[in-house]
Design an enzyme around this catalytic site. Structure first.
Site, PDB file in Angstrom:
ATOM      1  N   SER A 169      -2.932   0.134  -4.153  1.00 13.92           N
ATOM      2  CA  SER A 169      -3.399   1.353  -3.487  1.00 13.92           C
ATOM      3  C   SER A 169      -4.803   1.731  -3.926  1.00 13.92           C
ATOM      4  CB  SER A 169      -2.422   2.500  -3.816  1.00 13.92           C
ATOM      5  OG  SER A 169      -2.915   3.733  -3.369  1.00 13.92           O
ATOM      6  N   ASN A 218      -9.027  -0.594   3.788  1.00 14.10           N
ATOM      7  CA  ASN A 218      -9.050  -1.111   2.419  1.00 14.10           C
ATOM      8  C   ASN A 218      -7.897  -2.066   2.127  1.00 14.10           C
ATOM      9  OD1 ASN A 218      -7.157   1.017   2.502  1.00 14.10           O
ATOM     10  ND2 ASN A 218      -7.506   1.558   0.367  1.00 14.10           N
ATOM     11  N   ASP A 247       0.869  -1.170   0.000  1.00 15.08           N
ATOM     12  CA  ASP A 247       0.000   0.000   0.000  1.00 15.08           C
ATOM     13  C   ASP A 247       0.914   1.231   0.000  1.00 15.08           C
ATOM     14  OD1 ASP A 247      -2.337   1.692   0.496  1.00 15.08           O
ATOM     15  OD2 ASP A 247      -1.567   1.833   2.544  1.00 15.08           O
TER      16      ASP A 247
END
Length: 267
Positions: A44, A219, A9
């Protein structure tokens, strides 16, 4: 078993609070990844074009799982493109209109991201830090683009209630996820970072046991649950730390790079 895929990420994970990373240290590690035939993947919620900008020398040679999995690109080849239906788009816009929150909304498309023309210059310029392609529109209905997701920003103490509200009102057509610091993304159900990683694993013939991933926010949870070597940052949300198998230093302490070093030594 040696690691063959490392997924990171960006915000709050690979990047420090200044949106920077130790390039010299990363370049040395990336060289070793190439020598060991290890794939490096940027996973991402951010826009593909913005993510590429962090890696100008290698952007054409690595894979990106962008927009929370809705846009997967490997070496400039588009592998997956998620598209929200018009019905879904209309439902989401109606909810934000009811909340009087168009000023907090970014509509994320394949060609560009879009904000309402009424947003302040401050909001526009701040948003442009995360979206290299960003346009003002007089009406969201005039957008002619493939829509990947909706991004929004609220006060952090509002996030929990808003996630519940979005799930209750439009959870049948989108998946609301927290992306940290008051941000909420509304994404296509079933399309997340884990689905993007799975697509790349299948393409490259890499197993879950040969895959490592790093994250800090809601997420990232599916991705961390999916891989064998999952790392939460020291600055990660509590629910992220609960699902990750390992913890590393914070994003401001180069936690990802510190954890990659021993991963490269695995046999």
């Amino acid at each position: 078993m040696p690691i063959k895929l490392i997924a990171v990420d960006m915000d709050g994970t690979f990047l420090d609070s200044r949106k920077k990373f130790n390039k010299e240290r990363f370049d040395a590690l990336y060289k070793r990844m190439l020598e060991k035939d290890i794939r490096f993947v940027v996973a991402s919620g951010n826009q593909y074009y913005q993510l590429r900008s962090f890696f100008p020398e290698i952007q054409d040679n690595i894979a990106f799982v962008a927009e929370n999995g809705a846009f997967v690109v490997d070496c400039n080849k588009e592998l997956a493109i998620g598209e929200m239906t018009q019905e879904t788009i209309d439902k989401v816009l109606r909810i934000f209109k009811e909340l009087d929150a168009y000023s907090k909304l970014v509509v994320c498309g394949k060609n560009s991201a879009y904000v309402d023309s009424s947003v302040s210059d401050y909001f526009y310029q701040n948003t442009k830090r995360f979206y290299h392609r960003l346009k003002r529109v007089d009406s969201f209905s005039e957008i002619d683009d493939i829509i990947f997701k909706f991004a929004s920003g609220f006060a952090e103490d509002e996030v929990s209630a808003l996630l519940e509200h979005f799930t209750r009102e439009i959870g049948d057509v989108v998946s609301p996820v927290s992306t940290g610091h008051g941000s909420i993304d509304l994404i296509i159900p079933g399309m997340h970072k884990a689905s993007g990683i799975q697509l790349l694993q299948k393409l490259w013939g890499i197993s879950d046991e040969e895959t490592a991933a790093f994250g800090d926010s809601g997420n990232d949870i599916e991705m961390l649950e999916h891989v064998a070597y999952s790392f939460a940052m020291a600055n990660a949300a509590d629910d992220v730390k609960k699902v990750a198998k390992f913890c590393t230093l914070s994003n401001n302490e180069e936690g990802v790079l510190a954890a990659i070093e021993p991963l490269l030594e695995m046999e």
